[in-house]
Motif scaffolding. Structure first.
Motif, PDB file in Angstrom:
ATOM      1  N   ILE A 351      48.655  40.217  21.195  1.00 29.61           N
ATOM      2  CA  ILE A 351      48.650  41.689  21.308  1.00 29.61           C
ATOM      3  C   ILE A 351      50.218  41.953  21.731  1.00 29.61           C
ATOM      4  N   PHE A 354      50.804  43.758  25.046  1.00 31.08           N
ATOM      5  CA  PHE A 354      50.440  42.905  26.166  1.00 31.08           C
ATOM      6  C   PHE A 354      51.189  41.958  26.791  1.00 31.08           C
ATOM      7  N   ARG A 366      37.245  35.128  28.948  1.00 26.27           N
ATOM      8  CA  ARG A 366      35.620  34.969  29.419  1.00 26.27           C
ATOM      9  C   ARG A 366      35.397  33.539  30.007  1.00 26.27           C
ATOM     10  N   PHE A 375      32.707  39.274  38.086  1.00 26.02           N
ATOM     11  CA  PHE A 375      33.011  40.540  37.410  1.00 26.02           C
ATOM     12  C   PHE A 375      34.617  40.575  36.958  1.00 26.02           C
ATOM     13  N   PHE A 376      35.357  40.113  37.710  1.00 27.14           N
ATOM     14  CA  PHE A 376      36.801  40.220  37.412  1.00 27.14           C
ATOM     15  C   PHE A 376      37.534  39.120  37.089  1.00 27.14           C
ATOM     16  N   MET A 377      38.560  39.262  36.404  1.00 31.94           N
ATOM     17  CA  MET A 377      39.589  38.105  36.012  1.00 31.94           C
ATOM     18  C   MET A 377      40.336  37.649  37.006  1.00 31.94           C
ATOM     19  N   ASN A 379      43.760  37.302  37.590  1.00 34.13           N
ATOM     20  CA  ASN A 379      44.938  37.661  37.180  1.00 34.13           C
ATOM     21  C   ASN A 379      45.916  36.903  37.844  1.00 34.13           C
TER      22      ASN A 379
ATOM     23  N   TYR B 219      39.474  49.209  38.035  1.00 39.14           N
ATOM     24  CA  TYR B 219      39.083  47.788  38.104  1.00 39.14           C
ATOM     25  C   TYR B 219      38.515  47.613  36.782  1.00 39.14           C
ATOM     26  N   TRP B 222      41.985  47.209  34.121  1.00 38.86           N
ATOM     27  CA  TRP B 222      42.830  46.095  34.432  1.00 38.86           C
ATOM     28  C   TRP B 222      42.340  44.817  35.105  1.00 38.86           C
ATOM     29  N   ARG B 223      41.043  44.844  35.662  1.00 38.67           N
ATOM     30  CA  ARG B 223      40.814  43.712  36.224  1.00 38.67           C
ATOM     31  C   ARG B 223      39.679  43.094  35.315  1.00 38.67           C
ATOM     32  N   SER B 224      38.886  43.615  34.666  1.00 36.09           N
ATOM     33  CA  SER B 224      37.686  42.998  34.275  1.00 36.09           C
ATOM     34  C   SER B 224      37.926  42.381  32.873  1.00 36.09           C
ATOM     35  N   PRO B 225      37.040  41.578  32.286  1.00 39.46           N
ATOM     36  CA  PRO B 225      37.229  40.984  31.060  1.00 39.46           C
ATOM     37  C   PRO B 225      36.855  41.989  30.120  1.00 39.46           C
ATOM     38  N   LEU B 226      35.827  43.028  30.397  1.00 37.98           N
ATOM     39  CA  LEU B 226      35.404  43.988  29.338  1.00 37.98           C
ATOM     40  C   LEU B 226      36.787  44.890  28.957  1.00 37.98           C
ATOM     41  N   TYR B 228      39.822  44.314  29.460  1.00 36.31           N
ATOM     42  CA  TYR B 228      40.781  43.625  28.718  1.00 36.31           C
ATOM     43  C   TYR B 228      40.267  43.433  27.352  1.00 36.31           C
ATOM     44  N   GLU B 229      38.965  43.437  26.846  1.00 36.79           N
ATOM     45  CA  GLU B 229      38.789  43.656  25.481  1.00 36.79           C
ATOM     46  C   GLU B 229      38.919  44.921  25.085  1.00 36.79           C
ATOM     47  N   ARG B 231      41.239  47.158  25.991  1.00 34.88           N
ATOM     48  CA  ARG B 231      42.433  47.236  25.703  1.00 34.88           C
ATOM     49  C   ARG B 231      42.990  46.408  24.427  1.00 34.88           C
ATOM     50  N   ALA B 232      42.493  45.369  24.342  1.00 41.96           N
ATOM     51  CA  ALA B 232      42.958  44.546  23.125  1.00 41.96           C
ATOM     52  C   ALA B 232      42.449  45.094  21.819  1.00 41.96           C
TER      53      ALA B 232
END
Lengths: 511, 365
Positions: A351, A354, A366, A375-377, A379, B219, B222-226, B228-229, B231-232
């Motif tokens: 992307i 990104f 994931r 819940f969170f990545m 980073n 959150y 910018w923090r969750s995989p959802l 991220y998807e 935005r992707a």
């Protein structure tokens, strides 16, 4: 004799980046002059200055010994400079004739221009053996023909100096040969040709003189007869480069990917894949050769899990359910041990907006290792890991916070490759691994792919570059019109034989 | 490297845009025959120097935060949700049904119930166009704006035919039970002994829910995989497909989150302020949300700042209309100018700034 075109001390910078620095070139009339250099070496900037798209910060341009200034492309055309761009500038739904006249109409009414153009076109066609049907619609004719139209467009505008930017990128070997015949013919007629390319072979085949550019500077201008591909590569990169891939014979073991009777119909009802059968074993590289658009992309899409298909695909012996794989199955397949370097890194693999670290987990975002909690990545961890990966894969600069679009093509590809290879997959799908990538990076990318093979992984390589297929693969399949035309061993075949198969000439005939 | 430092892009560019809009507005005010300085003074005094002014401003701000966040979330998925009005209206219906038909013992429980009701109703209303977009390719801009009109019709029907108390001539629901009353800023100030602060101003505890929503959206995105998807997919459809992101699912989820946020605006207007469901309670906040999201560059913190600015403009505009010849509509003109300069014309401001920073870099190099 006066040089047809001469540049003296041309410099151009964009902000802090010096794209061209004190460039001197002089090209004699009736010769073919090659300009070679890596991506970002400043070739295109230089040509854009010649064609009036950019204004040089300093320096002088002489055409036929007269000093001129080129404020815009109209001025370039007026002094007889014509340009054939890498991406054709044609109106798809106009006829050949209409495209040639576009922008050079002789008056307010169209039909006199068209009829005048028609007679001139016939003359040009007989003079240079550039035959095209003037009434064909652009979208109906092949890429090779479209390129001819671009050349005719330049000649119609009375070009004496023809600049071609990466002209063979989209052509089959046969079409490329045809183009070279045309260029030689144009040279005989006294035209001056400047050929920009990154392919060493083309330089050696057709040019009279060659200039090498590196990082905005002209590092050498040589007679082509006095040089060799190795020397040119070294001048381009600034160090010794290995042009052939250094690899030991493959030791294939168990099948990793098995494909049986795979067929696929696209959204428009066109059959793109027809009963494909193939097997990739652990420890080998299977190369698929073919002209772009003969089903290779579709094969990668089906395998990658974003196009539906019929047939059987087995990965490590377990069958993949193709019925549910319309889209979004990519993550499940990655979990099964498949990795995928897509053909178009800018459209699919990355992307562009990104940052590098965000791209470094794309498709694997994931996975547990990238999650801080449910819940969170995570980073921070991803950023740290990305920085290490970037260093291992020699991505420059190794800054994970830089946006993908700010990296050069080679470095972008290294980011994709790092992501896919570092997962230690059982099967790696690779499409056009070195398209638009500079020579130094090509060497590195090829080494990485071979190293993965030597670890006993299966690799399916799809490339339109025959050189690449022949030097990397352990076995070669040729695709034409959605079918496998035949299998060859790279050491027992040659470009001519593969070229025939790629053009759809059947197996028995090709032998 | 990016040409400009990030802070210039996020703070200086919108600031200059607002400044240009302000100068043009000043010229307009002069043309009407009033003094722009006096007008600005009046706006600032009426909004920032009185606690009631703050109370009104924050009330509007709360609405704009919700709708601004809603538009932002959809923007991240490259979806243009201009159906905020309709989603908020239907959200109001959800609030009304929850407040009228469930006997709540205390407002703390009622606000949770009402939030859920508002979010679910807004979600469903945004989910319909989202489904049409994801599955059938009907363009979301067209469908969401049409759904605004349908929502207005639905609200009308419910108020006139279903929720209107017998004998009432007013197309509005009955008053909500007092146990659903949300503490206003005045109520809260009284606890600390400032009975006169925020007098009769409508701002209420839902402002804090809006702030929480900002954090939650940050959150999420910018923090969750959802996120991220989301935005992707918003940046590149083919890339998202390659990575195994299901576009249909992401479009549905992004739009439903967007709808839920719009719907939640109604806890401020309907449960907090009017304490009954009335017609036209959204007052265009769904559309202002687009401007807020544009100006806030789809970032929750930016949305918060932009919502405060628009809250100020709304309240200041009311003051102008009250005390000067300047019509209230002029505020709409000023808002339009702000939208024009922060959204459509932001490049006009950005390009010269980029040139400036480029020459700075050159001077350094």
């Amino acid at each position: 004799m006066e040089p047809a075109i001469e540049l003296k001390k041309i410099s151009k910078s964009f902000g802090p980046v010096q794209a061209n620095k004190d460039i001197n070139i002089s090209v004699m009339p009736g010769t073919i002059h090659g300009i070679i250099g890596e991506n970002g070496a400043g070739k295109s900037t230089l040509m854009s200055i010649l064609y009036g798209f950019y204004k040089a910060d300093a320096g002088e341009i002489f055409v036929d010994g007269k000093k001129i200034s080129i404020p815009d492309s109209q001025a370039a055309i007026a002094v007889g400079i014509g340009m054939v761009f890498q991406h054709f500038k044609l109106v798809e739904n106009f006829s050949v004739l209409e495209n040639i006249v576009l922008g050079a109409e002789s008056g307010a009414l169209l039909s006199p221009s068209l009829s005048k153009a028609r007679t001139e076109l016939a003359e040009l066609a007989s003079e240079y053996e550039l035959n095209v049907d003037p009434d064909a619609i652009i979208e109906d004719i092949g890429v090779g023909m479209q390129q001819r139209v671009e050349i005719l467009k330049a000649l119609y505008r009375k070009a004496n100096i023809l600049i071609l930017d990466e002209p063979t990128g989209v052509l089959t070997p046969a079409e490329a040969d045809q183009l070279f015949r045309i260029l030689k013919r144009l040279r005989e007629e006294g035209k001056t040709i400047i050929l920009i390319t990154h392919k060493l072979r083309e330089i050696m085949d057709i040019t009279d003189t060659v200039s090498v550019m590196r990082q905005g500077e002209m590092t050498a201008t040589l007679k082509t007869d006095d040089t060799s591909p190795e020397d040119l590569a070294e001048l381009m990169v600034g160090r010794k480069v290995l042009l052939r891939v250094d690899k030991t014979p493959a030791k294939p073991t168990d099948p990793v990917l098995e494909i049986q009777n795979l067929s696929m119909v696209d959204d428009f009802g066109v059959k793109r894949l027809k009963n494909i059968n193939l097997t990739v074993k652990a420890g080998e590289i299977l190369g698929i050769a073919g002209v772009a658009g003969n089903g290779q992309s579709e094969l990668l899409q089906v395998l990658g899990g974003y196009s539906a298909a019929t047939g059987v695909i087995k990965l490590n012996g377990s069958e993949i359910d193709l019925s549910t794989s319309v889209s979004g199955d990519g993550q499940a397949r990655r979990a099964m041990g498949m990795a995928h370097v897509p053909e178009d890194r800018q459209r699919e693999g990355l992307i562009m907006d990104f940052m590098a670290w965000e791209n470094a987990v794309f498709g694997y975002h994931r996975e547990k290792s990238n999650q801080a909690n449910r819940f969170f990545m995570d980073n921070n961890a991803i950023r740290k890991e990305t920085e290490e990966k970037m260093k291992r894969f020699d991505v420059r600069p190794p800054n994970p916070k830089l946006t993908a679009k700010n990296f050069s093509g080679g470095n972008q590809q290294k980011i994709v490759l790092a992501r896919e290879i570092e997962r230690n997959p059982d099967l790696l799908l690779v499409g056009q691994p070195t398209r638009g990538v500079d020579i130094g990076a090509i060497e590195f990318i090829h080494q990485q792919i071979v190293a993965l093979r030597d670890q006993g992984k299966a690799i399916l390589l799809i490339s339109v570059e025959l050189d690449e297929i022949l030097s990397l693969s352990d076995r070669v399949l040729v695709m034409f019109d959605g079918e496998i035309m035949g299998e060859r061993q790279p050491e027992n075949t040659n470009e001519k034989e593969l070229g025939l198969l790629m053009a759809g000439v059947s197996e028995e005939f090709a032998q | 490297m990016d040409i400009m430092p990030k802070w210039v892009d996020i703070i200086v560019v919108p600031f200059i845009s607002v400044l240009i809009a302000a100068v043009l507005s000043a010229l307009l005010i002069i043309a009407i025959g009033e003094s722009p300085i006096a007008a600005l003074n009046l706006m600032i005094e009426g909004t920032l120097f009185r606690s009631a002014g703050w109370g009104y401003m924050l009330y509007y701000t709360t609405n704009f935060i919700f709708t601004g966040l809603a538009v932002s979330v959809a923007f991240h998925a490259a979806l243009f949700n201009i159906g905020g009005e309709g989603q908020a209206m239907i959200g109001g219906l959800g609030v009304a049904l929850v407040c009228l038909f469930i006997p709540w013992p205390h407002w703390t429980l009622a606000i949770i119930g009402a939030s859920i009701g508002a979010a679910v109703f807004g979600m469903v209303w945004a989910g319909l166009p989202a489904y049409l977009q994801a599955k059938r390719g009907s363009h979301i801009v067209i469908t969401t704006i049409m759904f605004n009109f349908i929502a207005a019709g639905v609200l009308n029907f419910f108020l006139v035919d279903v929720l209107k108390p017998k004998g009432s001539m007013d197309p509005a629901s009955a008053n909500f039970p007092t146990t659903t009353h949300l503490p206003t800023f005045q109520d809260m100030a009284s606890i600390f002994g400032f009975e006169k602060a925020f007098r009769s101003a409508p701002a209420n505890v839902s402002f804090f829910i809006a702030i929480l929503a900002c954090a939650a959206v940050w959150y999420l995105i910018w923090r969750s995989p959802l996120g991220y998807e989301i935005r992707a997919l918003g940046k590149s459809g083919p890339a998202a497909r390659y990575a195994g992101v299901r576009p249909v699912k992401i479009i549905m989820i992004a739009m439903m989150i967007s709808g839920a946020l719009c719907g939640m605006m109604a806890i401020n207007t309907t449960q907090g302020e009017s304490e009954r469901l009335i017609l036209n309670f959204t007052e265009g906040a769904g559309f202002i949300g687009i401007a807020v999201a544009l100006m806030g560059r789809s970032h929750p913190f930016g949305v918060l700042l932009a919502a405060l600015l628009f809250g100020f403009l709304y309240q200041g505009g009311a003051e102008l209309a009250l005390w000067t010849k300047i019509p209230r509509e002029l505020i709409v003109v000023i808002q339009a100018l702000v939208i024009l300069f922060t959204g459509a014309l932001s490049l006009m401001v950005r390009a010269p700034l980029e040139r400036f920073f480029m020459s700075l870099q050159k001077a350094k190099a």
